[in-house]
Design a protein around this motif. Structure first.
Motif, short mmCIF file in Angstrom:
data_model
loop_
_atom_site.label_atom_id
_atom_site.label_comp_id
_atom_site.label_asym_id
_atom_site.label_seq_id
_atom_site.Cartn_x
_atom_site.Cartn_y
_atom_site.Cartn_z
N ILE B 18 0.82 -1.22 0.00
CA ILE B 18 0.00 0.00 0.00
C ILE B 18 0.86 1.28 0.00
O ILE B 18 0.86 2.03 -0.97
N LEU B 22 0.38 2.42 -3.60
CA LEU B 22 -0.93 3.03 -3.86
C LEU B 22 -0.97 4.48 -3.39
O LEU B 22 -1.58 5.33 -4.02
N PRO B 32 -3.04 9.68 -3.10
CA PRO B 32 -2.87 8.57 -4.05
C PRO B 32 -1.69 8.83 -4.98
O PRO B 32 -1.45 9.97 -5.39
N SER B 36 -2.89 4.97 -9.43
CA SER B 36 -3.03 3.78 -8.59
C SER B 36 -4.50 3.40 -8.35
O SER B 36 -4.83 2.21 -8.31
N VAL B 40 -5.89 -0.34 -9.45
CA VAL B 40 -6.58 -1.29 -8.56
C VAL B 40 -7.93 -1.67 -9.16
O VAL B 40 -8.31 -2.85 -9.19
N PHE B 52 -4.30 -7.08 -0.63
CA PHE B 52 -3.40 -6.01 -0.19
C PHE B 52 -2.57 -6.55 0.97
O PHE B 52 -3.10 -7.19 1.88
N PHE B 73 -10.17 4.25 -3.52
CA PHE B 73 -9.77 2.86 -3.78
C PHE B 73 -10.92 1.91 -3.48
O PHE B 73 -11.65 2.08 -2.50
#
Lengths: 242, 242
Positions: B18, B22, B32, B36, B40, B52, B73
């Protein structure tokens, strides 16, 4: 006694650690370890040369000696080898401008050192100044250098205070070494140069000297690697396990 | 593209780090990394299983997932493997009562763990809670144990925040390891058990999975040692030097 006579044959000089040997440190300063004031007095009355060899970096040399004098020790600043002045000499010789991760109490020892635009980090036993913020700043300075230089004033694991065992600078050195992928240069015990400087000032060869300390690595191992004899006291951080 | 096709042949599952992959972390949460959120979304629309896999321990799992959802996300708590819950399981299985050197934000994850009369120390990315006082307390707990057990939630050297590089838990683990003469047990990346647990939940074999991360040791090396493939992104803490 005959055994001791043999073990100490030819000794002309004695190097004494301070914390854990002469005093147990505490927030206010320290308390003498029973018998230590008298032992120093007897040593100084003898034919032996006496010098104090410490990694103390939570107090300036002046303050440390003042506190020891108040506790009854016969000691003066010129009789002490400590890492602060030794580090300043190295910084000057190599044109290094340090970012200082040190205790406020010894900041004055670096008064004459250029700390602008740092090209190295000097770390000492900063105690409560080892905040995350201060550690991270030192880490960031090192990470921004092309050739990171980390100078550590001692590398002790811990020391004994009146309140219990306390983390020493070595733990924080390891943290920065790991994070930055560097190896610190140690100024202070167990660095051979540090012991050799103390011996030179005393005018005594390594084989004629004995180091008395409580740290099996910093005091005992370091002195022995320099060709000195060494005695570990059973005070301070001494433990039968290590 | 043919090369990528070969390299990823047979991949059925993707593990995503992460922080640094991300999002870039910052005090308030994170921002972010461009592309990203969309990446995802595309992965989750594909045939691939997605999970994750993070060493995040400055935020509880609930808070982390909430922040990521706010950033756009597509993620839920049950899709994340993180060290806190894994550590709790180990503590229960082994009857360990931890002294917790952790960030206040994840203290709730240990609510059901007995912390009385500690027989181990659990260390996580405590950030500003890594004060000298808190480190020294953890050190003293370990030194008083006959068989000291140090459990580390991750062992990262540093991570990238919006404000720059930040010291991670690994540095402080090294400090305690050195001071206490112990070796930490790592829960989190790069521990093989941690990756294997994530794979098991996905129902994917190691050779069918690829780990995507920014840490060459924690993400890439760890996954490869488990028999997974791994891709290092050029965001987060990525640097051509290490």
């Amino acid at each position: 006694m005959a055994v001791w006579g043999e073990r100490l044959a030819g000794v002309r000089g004695v190097l004494l650690d301070i914390s854990g040997v002469l005093v147990d440190s505490c927030a206010g300063g320290g308390v003498p370890i029973p018998g230590s004031v008298e032992a120093v007095a007897r040593l100084k009355q003898s034919q032996l040369k006496v010098r104090f060899c410490t990694n103390e970096t939570q107090k300036s040399l002046g303050k440390l000696v003042g506190l020891l004098q108040q506790l009854g020790f016969d000691i003066s600043e010129k009789e002490v080898t400590s890492p602060g002045p030794a580090a300043c000499q190295i910084l000057k010789e190599r044109g290094l401008r340090p970012h200082l991760l040190i205790h406020d109490e010894i900041r004055s020892e670096f008064d004459k050192i250029d700390t602008s635009n740092p090209n190295c980090v000097v770390i000492a036993d900063a105690g409560d100044y080892f905040s995350y913020k201060n550690m991270n700043k030192a880490f960031q300075v090192l990470m921004e250098l092309e050739n990171p230089v980390l100078i550590s004033l001692g590398k002790g694991r811990y020391y004994k205070a009146t309140s219990g065992l306390m983390l020493d600078v070595g733990a924080y050195v390891k943290a920065l070494e790991y994070a930055c992928g560097v190896e610190a240069e140690v100024v202070g015990k167990p660095s051979p140069e540090f012991f050799q400087n103390a011996l030179q000032v005393m005018g005594v060869e390594a084989h004629q000297a004995v180091m008395i300390g409580d740290d099996i690595v910093g005091d005992i191992g370091g002195a022995q690697r320099c060709g000195m004899r060494a005695l570990q006291v059973r005070t301070g951080k001494f433990s039968p396990q290590c």
